[in-house]
Design a protein around this motif. Sequence first.
Motif, PDB file in Angstrom:
ATOM      1  N   ASP A 124     -13.008  75.673  16.413  1.00 35.73           N
ATOM      2  CA  ASP A 124     -12.777  74.368  17.474  1.00 35.73           C
ATOM      3  C   ASP A 124     -12.128  73.797  17.349  1.00 35.73           C
ATOM      4  O   ASP A 124     -10.602  73.751  17.528  1.00 35.73           O
ATOM      5  N   ALA A 125     -11.709  72.705  16.285  1.00 31.49           N
ATOM      6  CA  ALA A 125     -10.823  71.608  15.509  1.00 31.49           C
ATOM      7  C   ALA A 125      -9.607  72.163  15.378  1.00 31.49           C
ATOM      8  O   ALA A 125      -8.353  72.098  16.111  1.00 31.49           O
ATOM      9  N   ASP A 126      -9.532  73.654  14.834  1.00 29.50           N
ATOM     10  CA  ASP A 126      -8.878  74.186  14.004  1.00 29.50           C
ATOM     11  C   ASP A 126      -6.959  74.519  16.085  1.00 29.50           C
ATOM     12  O   ASP A 126      -5.773  74.691  15.949  1.00 29.50           O
ATOM     13  N   LYS A 127      -8.268  75.276  17.131  1.00 29.44           N
ATOM     14  CA  LYS A 127      -7.373  75.667  18.405  1.00 29.44           C
ATOM     15  C   LYS A 127      -7.021  74.199  18.830  1.00 29.44           C
ATOM     16  O   LYS A 127      -6.098  73.946  19.944  1.00 29.44           O
ATOM     17  N   ILE A 128      -7.798  73.340  18.681  1.00 30.47           N
ATOM     18  CA  ILE A 128      -7.255  72.272  20.041  1.00 30.47           C
ATOM     19  C   ILE A 128      -6.111  70.844  18.368  1.00 30.47           C
ATOM     20  O   ILE A 128      -5.649  70.911  19.352  1.00 30.47           O
ATOM     21  N   MET A 129      -6.751  70.950  17.575  1.00 36.11           N
ATOM     22  CA  MET A 129      -5.998  69.992  16.339  1.00 36.11           C
ATOM     23  C   MET A 129      -4.852  70.951  15.877  1.00 36.11           C
ATOM     24  O   MET A 129      -4.583  72.211  16.146  1.00 36.11           O
ATOM     25  N   ASP A 130      -3.867  70.527  15.854  1.00 41.14           N
ATOM     26  CA  ASP A 130      -2.417  70.771  15.688  1.00 41.14           C
ATOM     27  C   ASP A 130      -1.993  70.512  14.305  1.00 41.14           C
ATOM     28  O   ASP A 130      -3.010  69.033  13.789  1.00 41.14           O
ATOM     29  N   ARG A 131      -1.635  71.047  13.777  1.00 42.38           N
ATOM     30  CA  ARG A 131      -0.882  70.944  12.196  1.00 42.38           C
ATOM     31  C   ARG A 131      -0.271  69.620  11.932  1.00 42.38           C
ATOM     32  O   ARG A 131      -0.073  69.039  12.825  1.00 42.38           O
TER      33      ARG A 131
ATOM     34  N   VAL B 114      -6.680  70.834  10.537  1.00 43.75           N
ATOM     35  CA  VAL B 114      -7.719  69.539   9.903  1.00 43.75           C
ATOM     36  C   VAL B 114      -8.435  70.474   9.430  1.00 43.75           C
ATOM     37  O   VAL B 114      -9.236  69.762   9.201  1.00 43.75           O
ATOM     38  N   THR B 115      -9.549  71.332   9.631  1.00 46.15           N
ATOM     39  CA  THR B 115     -10.445  72.345   8.685  1.00 46.15           C
ATOM     40  C   THR B 115      -9.980  71.537   7.013  1.00 46.15           C
ATOM     41  O   THR B 115     -10.997  71.170   6.193  1.00 46.15           O
ATOM     42  N   ASP B 116      -8.734  71.074   6.557  1.00 45.65           N
ATOM     43  CA  ASP B 116      -8.039  70.943   5.090  1.00 45.65           C
ATOM     44  C   ASP B 116      -8.348  70.222   5.235  1.00 45.65           C
ATOM     45  O   ASP B 116      -8.207  69.866   3.697  1.00 45.65           O
ATOM     46  N   THR B 117      -8.181  69.003   6.054  1.00 46.76           N
ATOM     47  CA  THR B 117      -8.169  67.496   5.457  1.00 46.76           C
ATOM     48  C   THR B 117      -9.319  66.881   6.279  1.00 46.76           C
ATOM     49  O   THR B 117      -9.551  65.441   5.589  1.00 46.76           O
ATOM     50  N   ALA B 118      -9.910  67.767   6.957  1.00 42.41           N
ATOM     51  CA  ALA B 118     -10.757  66.480   7.583  1.00 42.41           C
ATOM     52  C   ALA B 118     -12.575  67.479   7.855  1.00 42.41           C
ATOM     53  O   ALA B 118     -13.650  66.797   7.758  1.00 42.41           O
ATOM     54  N   PHE B 119     -12.748  67.807   7.279  1.00 43.22           N
ATOM     55  CA  PHE B 119     -14.346  69.421   7.143  1.00 43.22           C
ATOM     56  C   PHE B 119     -14.610  69.260   5.673  1.00 43.22           C
ATOM     57  O   PHE B 119     -13.807  69.406   4.699  1.00 43.22           O
ATOM     58  N   SER B 120     -15.490  69.124   5.071  1.00 41.86           N
ATOM     59  CA  SER B 120     -16.455  69.503   4.054  1.00 41.86           C
ATOM     60  C   SER B 120     -16.809  70.796   3.782  1.00 41.86           C
ATOM     61  O   SER B 120     -15.602  71.552   5.325  1.00 41.86           O
ATOM     62  N   LYS B 121     -16.432  71.402   2.484  1.00 43.96           N
ATOM     63  CA  LYS B 121     -16.052  72.163   2.145  1.00 43.96           C
ATOM     64  C   LYS B 121     -17.532  73.130   1.074  1.00 43.96           C
ATOM     65  O   LYS B 121     -17.506  72.410   0.357  1.00 43.96           O
ATOM     66  N   VAL B 122     -18.010  74.096   1.725  1.00 43.25           N
ATOM     67  CA  VAL B 122     -18.835  74.979   1.033  1.00 43.25           C
ATOM     68  C   VAL B 122     -19.045  76.325   0.485  1.00 43.25           C
ATOM     69  O   VAL B 122     -18.206  76.819   1.455  1.00 43.25           O
ATOM     70  N   VAL B 123     -18.999  75.900  -0.764  1.00 48.54           N
ATOM     71  CA  VAL B 123     -18.389  78.200  -1.791  1.00 48.54           C
ATOM     72  C   VAL B 123     -19.607  77.764  -1.850  1.00 48.54           C
ATOM     73  O   VAL B 123     -20.905  77.319  -2.802  1.00 48.54           O
TER      74      VAL B 123
END
Length: 404
Positions: free
Chosen positions: A375-382, A389-398
Amino acid sequence: AKALTKTEIHPYEGHKQTSFYIKITLFRWVNTAIIPLIITPFGSTLMAGDNLLEGAFSIFFAEIVTITSVQLLDIGGNIKRHFLAPRAATQEDMNRNMRGGVVELSERYTNMTKVVFLALWYCPIYPSALFFCSFSLVMSYFVDRFSLMRSWAPSPKIGKIISRISRRYFMPAAVCISAIMASYMWTSFNFDNLCVVYSFDYGTTDYDGTWIMPSIKHGRIDRAGGIQTTRLVDIKSSKDQLYEFCNQNFLSERRESLKFPALPSYQPVGNHWMSDDQERLTRVFGWSSVGILCFVVSFYILVVIHTLTKSYKPKGEDKEIPFSASGTAGYVPQVKSDVINFPLIACPVQPIIDDDLIDWASPFYSYENFDLTIDADKIMDRDKKGRSVTDTAFSKVVHWEAPV
């Protein structure tokens, strides 16, 4: 306390609950025991009517009867389960109404600690507080067990950290404070600020006669229709025992300095209100409070030294069981919502190839339906560098699969 805890960052739910437990315990100790002692006039401690012990009894009554009755009735939960849930438009709405009330283990421990502290605080002058405390704890045990099985929603596993903090730090502090307050309360008995006048010249007749005195009812000046009522008092100095004011409160701000330990030797010269038995008992309580205080302070110092100097020592043995086969969920950032039945996942779920890393599953939707990053990628611009915003504001689980 809850608002302050929400502003803090904790790596585990157990640490968050512990922080909340410490704050709310201190607040409730102050509100239920310390503040009533401060705001109640010293002479009204044991006076008939609205006295300090009546307030303590009211708190115990609320814990035993009022709070347990409200918890057992669970009016809001029963309305949701028996009225709103059958009339829900969707299965998800019905599940939300059936999931039960939210319970926090820190608050349940706080209620127990508050009752114990209240009993220890007032037991020197109100021994019945110990019986009320034990009965309240027994009632809380059975009512909480019923609510845990019938009306509360499942709570997260937080381990034994709250019980360890309560047992190691708060209970010794409660016992120490109880010992100190017991010594002060025994020195203040009878709580009337009156001392016998021994050197009065009973040959004088200055106080003889009939005097108009305000009528006292339930510890307060009696008023009828807004008018102060009075009564006539006959005094004959040759027959009546005379008293004078003397400050029996060793914790009073009128004294030049705080008297500790509370010993009979601190009575003002010429104003002795204690009997011989009371003086002996006061000495025992006074020096015992010093010993208990020294023991508890030494215990806290040792705990601090041990915490600062201890080294890591592994416990247990390697069972040679891989993490993927242990059944333990991974640390996946999640956000709880009152509107949605399941938590919202605050990281991309696509790299999580093992569903066992998340300890819940929706019977209707996949994990992507709860992924906030979509949802954040659809709402927020790069941004200017082309990052989402996924790359900068959210955690990553691998997740890496265990080698075969």
